[in-house]
Design a protein around this motif. Structure first.
Motif, PDB file in Angstrom:
ATOM      1  N   GLY A 292       0.811  -1.157  -0.019  1.00 35.72           N
ATOM      2  CA  GLY A 292       0.147   0.131  -0.074  1.00 35.72           C
ATOM      3  C   GLY A 292       1.049   1.198  -0.091  1.00 35.72           C
ATOM      4  N   LYS A 293       1.917   1.131   0.767  1.00 34.91           N
ATOM      5  CA  LYS A 293       2.817   2.448   0.604  1.00 34.91           C
ATOM      6  C   LYS A 293       3.131   2.909  -0.592  1.00 34.91           C
ATOM      7  CE  LYS A 293       7.399   4.381   0.932  1.00 34.91           C
ATOM      8  NZ  LYS A 293       8.025   4.492  -0.234  1.00 34.91           N
ATOM      9  N   HIS A 294       3.405   1.691  -1.862  1.00 34.66           N
ATOM     10  CA  HIS A 294       3.709   2.157  -3.045  1.00 34.66           C
ATOM     11  C   HIS A 294       2.681   2.617  -3.733  1.00 34.66           C
ATOM     12  CE1 HIS A 294       7.985   0.138  -2.809  1.00 34.66           C
ATOM     13  NE2 HIS A 294       7.382  -0.208  -1.907  1.00 34.66           N
ATOM     14  N   MET A 295       1.456   2.228  -3.466  1.00 29.71           N
ATOM     15  CA  MET A 295       0.122   2.685  -4.134  1.00 29.71           C
ATOM     16  C   MET A 295       0.086   3.760  -3.780  1.00 29.71           C
ATOM     17  SD  MET A 295      -3.917   1.370  -3.755  1.00 29.71           S
ATOM     18  CE  MET A 295      -3.708   2.206  -2.229  1.00 29.71           C
ATOM     19  N   ASP A 296       0.217   4.173  -2.501  1.00 31.81           N
ATOM     20  CA  ASP A 296       0.232   5.664  -2.105  1.00 31.81           C
ATOM     21  C   ASP A 296       1.082   6.716  -2.807  1.00 31.81           C
ATOM     22  OD1 ASP A 296      -1.494   7.403  -0.259  1.00 31.81           O
ATOM     23  OD2 ASP A 296       0.210   7.398   1.081  1.00 31.81           O
ATOM     24  N   ASP A 297       2.407   6.140  -2.881  1.00 28.82           N
ATOM     25  CA  ASP A 297       3.281   6.920  -3.534  1.00 28.82           C
ATOM     26  C   ASP A 297       2.979   7.252  -5.195  1.00 28.82           C
ATOM     27  OD1 ASP A 297       4.800   7.219  -1.285  1.00 28.82           O
ATOM     28  OD2 ASP A 297       6.234   5.566  -1.839  1.00 28.82           O
ATOM     29  N   MET A 298       2.168   6.187  -5.623  1.00 29.54           N
ATOM     30  CA  MET A 298       2.060   6.335  -7.320  1.00 29.54           C
ATOM     31  C   MET A 298       0.887   7.307  -7.417  1.00 29.54           C
ATOM     32  SD  MET A 298       0.423   2.948  -8.268  1.00 29.54           S
ATOM     33  CE  MET A 298      -1.520   2.522  -8.095  1.00 29.54           C
ATOM     34  N   ASN A 299       0.175   7.770  -6.523  1.00 30.38           N
ATOM     35  CA  ASN A 299      -0.798   8.566  -6.507  1.00 30.38           C
ATOM     36  C   ASN A 299      -0.496  10.048  -5.845  1.00 30.38           C
ATOM     37  OD1 ASN A 299      -2.712   7.033  -7.933  1.00 30.38           O
ATOM     38  ND2 ASN A 299      -2.829   5.701  -6.104  1.00 30.38           N
ATOM     39  N   ASN A 300       0.774  10.339  -5.362  1.00 33.96           N
ATOM     40  CA  ASN A 300       1.221  11.170  -4.618  1.00 33.96           C
ATOM     41  C   ASN A 300       1.698  12.499  -5.417  1.00 33.96           C
ATOM     42  OD1 ASN A 300       2.328  13.138  -2.946  1.00 33.96           O
ATOM     43  ND2 ASN A 300       3.534  11.632  -1.521  1.00 33.96           N
ATOM     44  N   PRO A 301       0.847  13.546  -5.685  1.00 34.82           N
ATOM     45  CA  PRO A 301       1.172  14.449  -6.561  1.00 34.82           C
ATOM     46  C   PRO A 301       2.435  15.332  -6.088  1.00 34.82           C
ATOM     47  CG  PRO A 301      -0.551  15.145  -5.311  1.00 34.82           C
ATOM     48  CD  PRO A 301      -0.380  13.673  -4.949  1.00 34.82           C
ATOM     49  N   ALA A 302       2.884  15.002  -4.803  1.00 32.34           N
ATOM     50  CA  ALA A 302       4.033  15.700  -4.346  1.00 32.34           C
ATOM     51  C   ALA A 302       5.550  14.916  -5.007  1.00 32.34           C
ATOM     52  CB  ALA A 302       4.068  15.520  -2.754  1.00 32.34           C
ATOM     53  N   LEU A 303       5.365  14.019  -5.555  1.00 35.07           N
ATOM     54  CA  LEU A 303       6.423  12.966  -6.041  1.00 35.07           C
ATOM     55  C   LEU A 303       6.560  13.485  -7.561  1.00 35.07           C
ATOM     56  CD1 LEU A 303       6.114   9.597  -4.359  1.00 35.07           C
ATOM     57  CD2 LEU A 303       7.499  11.644  -3.560  1.00 35.07           C
ATOM     58  N   GLN A 307       9.145   8.978 -10.038  1.00 37.63           N
ATOM     59  CA  GLN A 307       8.991   8.298  -8.516  1.00 37.63           C
ATOM     60  C   GLN A 307       7.693   7.541  -8.790  1.00 37.63           C
ATOM     61  OE1 GLN A 307       9.554  11.702  -6.301  1.00 37.63           O
ATOM     62  NE2 GLN A 307      11.571  10.944  -5.458  1.00 37.63           N
ATOM     63  N   ARG A 308       6.680   8.317  -9.067  1.00 39.23           N
ATOM     64  CA  ARG A 308       5.139   7.807  -9.253  1.00 39.23           C
ATOM     65  C   ARG A 308       5.131   6.649 -10.170  1.00 39.23           C
ATOM     66  NH1 ARG A 308       3.525  13.203  -9.451  1.00 39.23           N
ATOM     67  NH2 ARG A 308       3.131  13.195 -11.661  1.00 39.23           N
ATOM     68  N   ASP A 309       6.100   6.501 -11.275  1.00 35.20           N
ATOM     69  CA  ASP A 309       6.190   5.576 -12.204  1.00 35.20           C
ATOM     70  C   ASP A 309       6.772   4.276 -11.672  1.00 35.20           C
ATOM     71  OD1 ASP A 309       4.641   7.030 -14.184  1.00 35.20           O
ATOM     72  OD2 ASP A 309       6.341   7.486 -15.169  1.00 35.20           O
ATOM     73  N   ALA A 310       7.790   4.594 -10.803  1.00 35.18           N
ATOM     74  CA  ALA A 310       8.586   3.388 -10.066  1.00 35.18           C
ATOM     75  C   ALA A 310       7.603   2.466  -9.043  1.00 35.18           C
ATOM     76  CB  ALA A 310       9.824   3.879  -9.500  1.00 35.18           C
ATOM     77  N   ALA A 311       6.879   3.752  -8.160  1.00 32.02           N
ATOM     78  CA  ALA A 311       6.013   3.229  -7.247  1.00 32.02           C
ATOM     79  C   ALA A 311       5.091   2.401  -8.058  1.00 32.02           C
ATOM     80  CB  ALA A 311       5.479   4.367  -6.521  1.00 32.02           C
ATOM     81  N   LYS A 312       4.445   2.719  -9.258  1.00 29.98           N
ATOM     82  CA  LYS A 312       3.471   1.957  -9.880  1.00 29.98           C
ATOM     83  C   LYS A 312       3.969   0.593 -10.177  1.00 29.98           C
ATOM     84  CE  LYS A 312      -0.050   2.445 -13.529  1.00 29.98           C
ATOM     85  NZ  LYS A 312      -0.843   3.264 -14.575  1.00 29.98           N
ATOM     86  N   LYS A 313       5.048   0.407 -10.842  1.00 31.87           N
ATOM     87  CA  LYS A 313       5.755  -0.550 -11.216  1.00 31.87           C
ATOM     88  C   LYS A 313       5.797  -1.607 -10.053  1.00 31.87           C
ATOM     89  CE  LYS A 313       9.498  -2.778 -13.860  1.00 31.87           C
ATOM     90  NZ  LYS A 313       8.371  -3.489 -14.852  1.00 31.87           N
ATOM     91  N   ASN A 314       6.227  -1.026  -8.736  1.00 30.28           N
ATOM     92  CA  ASN A 314       6.633  -2.103  -7.738  1.00 30.28           C
ATOM     93  C   ASN A 314       5.277  -2.368  -7.219  1.00 30.28           C
ATOM     94  OD1 ASN A 314       9.323  -1.394  -7.285  1.00 30.28           O
ATOM     95  ND2 ASN A 314       9.203   0.347  -6.018  1.00 30.28           N
ATOM     96  N   TYR A 315       4.323  -1.563  -7.155  1.00 32.65           N
ATOM     97  CA  TYR A 315       2.819  -1.922  -6.644  1.00 32.65           C
ATOM     98  C   TYR A 315       2.417  -3.255  -7.546  1.00 32.65           C
ATOM     99  CZ  TYR A 315      -2.033  -2.213  -4.711  1.00 32.65           C
ATOM    100  OH  TYR A 315      -3.257  -2.587  -4.225  1.00 32.65           O
ATOM    101  N   TYR A 316       2.242  -3.031  -8.922  1.00 32.12           N
ATOM    102  CA  TYR A 316       1.658  -4.152  -9.930  1.00 32.12           C
ATOM    103  C   TYR A 316       2.614  -5.270 -10.382  1.00 32.12           C
ATOM    104  CZ  TYR A 316      -2.498  -1.081 -10.010  1.00 32.12           C
ATOM    105  OH  TYR A 316      -3.761  -0.406  -9.701  1.00 32.12           O
TER     106      TYR A 316
END
Length: 460
Positions: A292-303, A307-316
């Motif tokens: 969930g931390k990575h899902m949160d990051d992939m939707n975080n406009p502050a990143l 960084q959001r793309d990396a978080a999305k790849k991690n999550y999925y």
């Protein structure tokens, strides 16, 4: 202590929207304390319920949101002082206070609210709120089963592949599973010069992760600790033998050098931190908050977008949530579930409206957005909620596993049957027994017998 309050008044409709009769007084107030949500979606959903309730009843909701530890600490102090709120929902009540408060007569009997809706709840989740009152000598419903959590395995799929393995290589048998991570995967990583550990294995006495993880191992070995009447049965030969095997199995991860040496001192966040830092490949955790931390990051406009793309790849793609392996006897694991409980306090100033508020919250159209607002961190306790597409459509790789775990069945913690096990868990006799084996080099048999003796002192 910081709190966030929401004081909004609404039009005075009849309370028939909640199922009670009688008009609310225009200035009437119900006081409600909740744990502040981990995700904004939880708080937004709760505020929406508050707004709807106020408009439907004309009752003003004095809502305070507290950090997890502050919530329970403030609640305990208020109960002791005889000045509790009308409604309380802290996500550690179940582990620490609900059973004791019920036994001591500190909670309002909410059977009249539960009975009309009891068919809507998952039976095992509802059973955890049917508690003993020591003053009456009878059981009744003293809490509401709002949401729950289960234990999961989380691992890095890309790290597994880096060291030459596929997900299909992971065994399903109990011993084969841990041998695979500790002997094959970790050895392959070390052969490549990587100083990492295969498993993040909580062992700290001060960590709730440790007792939840250990009791999952005890559950795997069918070590029955207490019966449904609250009687300790761990000293029975069959259960003692099973607990000895659980102690051996849990200690063995450290004994074979498969978890960081620092894990004997870990607190609750530390297995998450080690996983995110990629110093461990797999860990077990009581929610899917790691993914969930990575899902949160992939939707975080502050990143940044990168960084959001990396978080999305991690999550999925890179992070997997998985079930525990089959039990040592080859049967499927029945998952230990902790049900998060909301209560109406017996000393509350407006218990009647407190019950109405909880009846309103527990309606499917209100409860489901609140639980789903946690993005999978908490799991539904209602039959309709768990079958909602959020869990059952299989589109989310992590929630799909949680749904399957629920389908495999759940069992409650021991404190549901004997509230004194909240003190047993607080002392963490389980972690102490394992550390006796690891640090003091006593036998698993001795460590287990010491554990049983201490449990009897606390909860007998």
């Amino acid at each position: 202590m910081k709190s966030m309050r929401n004081l909004v008044s609404g039009a005075a409709l009849a309370a028939l929207a909640v199922g009670w009769t009688g008009a609310a007084l225009s200035q009437e107030t119900v006081t409600v304390w909740f744990t502040k949500g981990f995700y904004k979606g939880e708080d937004d959903a709760l505020l929406s319920v508050v707004d709807k309730f106020q408009k439907a009843t004309g009752v003003k909701v004095d809502l305070s949101l507290y950090a997890t530890e502050d919530c329970v600490t403030k609640s305990v102090g208020a109960v002791q002082a005889g000045t509790p709120p009308d409604v309380g929902f802290c996500t550690t009540y179940d582990f620490r206070t609900t059973g004791q408060w019920a036994f001591e007569g500190k909670l309002e009997d909410v059977t009249d609210v539960i009975e009309p809706m009891k068919g809507e709840f998952q039976p095992q989740a509802l059973a955890t709120t049917f508690l003993m009152n020591g003053k009456t000598g009878k059981k009744a419903y003293y809490a509401f089963p709002v949401e729950q959590q289960m234990m999961h395995i989380t691992y890095w799929k890309d790290m597994l592949e880096e060291f030459g393995f596929k997900e299909s290589d992971i065994p399903k048998t109990w011993n084969g599973y841990w041998d695979f991570w500790c002997d094959k995967v970790q050895s392959a990583a070390r052969a490549k010069g990587k100083r990492i550990y295969a498993v993040g294995h909580p062992l700290g006495v001060a960590a709730s992760d440790t007792f939840y993880s250990f009791l999952t191992f005890a559950n795997a070995y069918d070590a029955k600790i207490v019966d449904e009447n609250g009687k300790i049965v761990l000293d029975e030969p069959k259960n003692r033998a099973a607990m000895i095997e659980a102690v051996k199995s849990y200690a063995n991860i450290m004994q074979r050098g498969c978890t960081p040496p620092s894990s004997v001192n870990w607190l609750d966040p530390d297995n998450n931190v080690a996983f995110h830092n990629r110093t461990t490949i797999a860990t077990h955790n009581a929610t899917i908050s790691i993914a969930g931390k990575h899902m949160d990051d992939m939707n975080n406009p502050a990143l940044t977008q990168e960084q959001r793309d990396a978080a999305k790849k991690n999550y999925y793609d890179n992070i997997r949530t998985a079930e525990f392996p089959k039990k040592p006897d080859g049967s499927n694991m029945t998952n230990l579930a902790a049900v998060k409980t909301a209560v109406v306090f017996a000393d509350g100033k407006n218990k009647k409206r407190g019950k109405e508020f909880m009846a309103f919250l527990m309606k499917d159209e209100n409860l489901r957005p609140f639980v789903e607002g946690s993005a999978g961190r908490w799991v539904s306790t209602t039959l309709a909620g768990i079958e909602a597409p959020f869990w059952s459509d299989g589109k989310d790789p992590h929630r799909a596993v949680v749904y399957k775990q629920y389908k495999d069945g759940t069992v409650p913690f021991q404190f549901v049957y004997n509230y004194k096990f909240t003190a047993v868990n607080a002392e963490n006799v389980w972690a102490k027994a394992v550390n006796r084996v690891l640090v003091d080099k006593v036998s698993p048999e001795q460590a287990t017998d010491e554990m049983i003796a201490r449990i009897k002192q606390i909860a007998g």
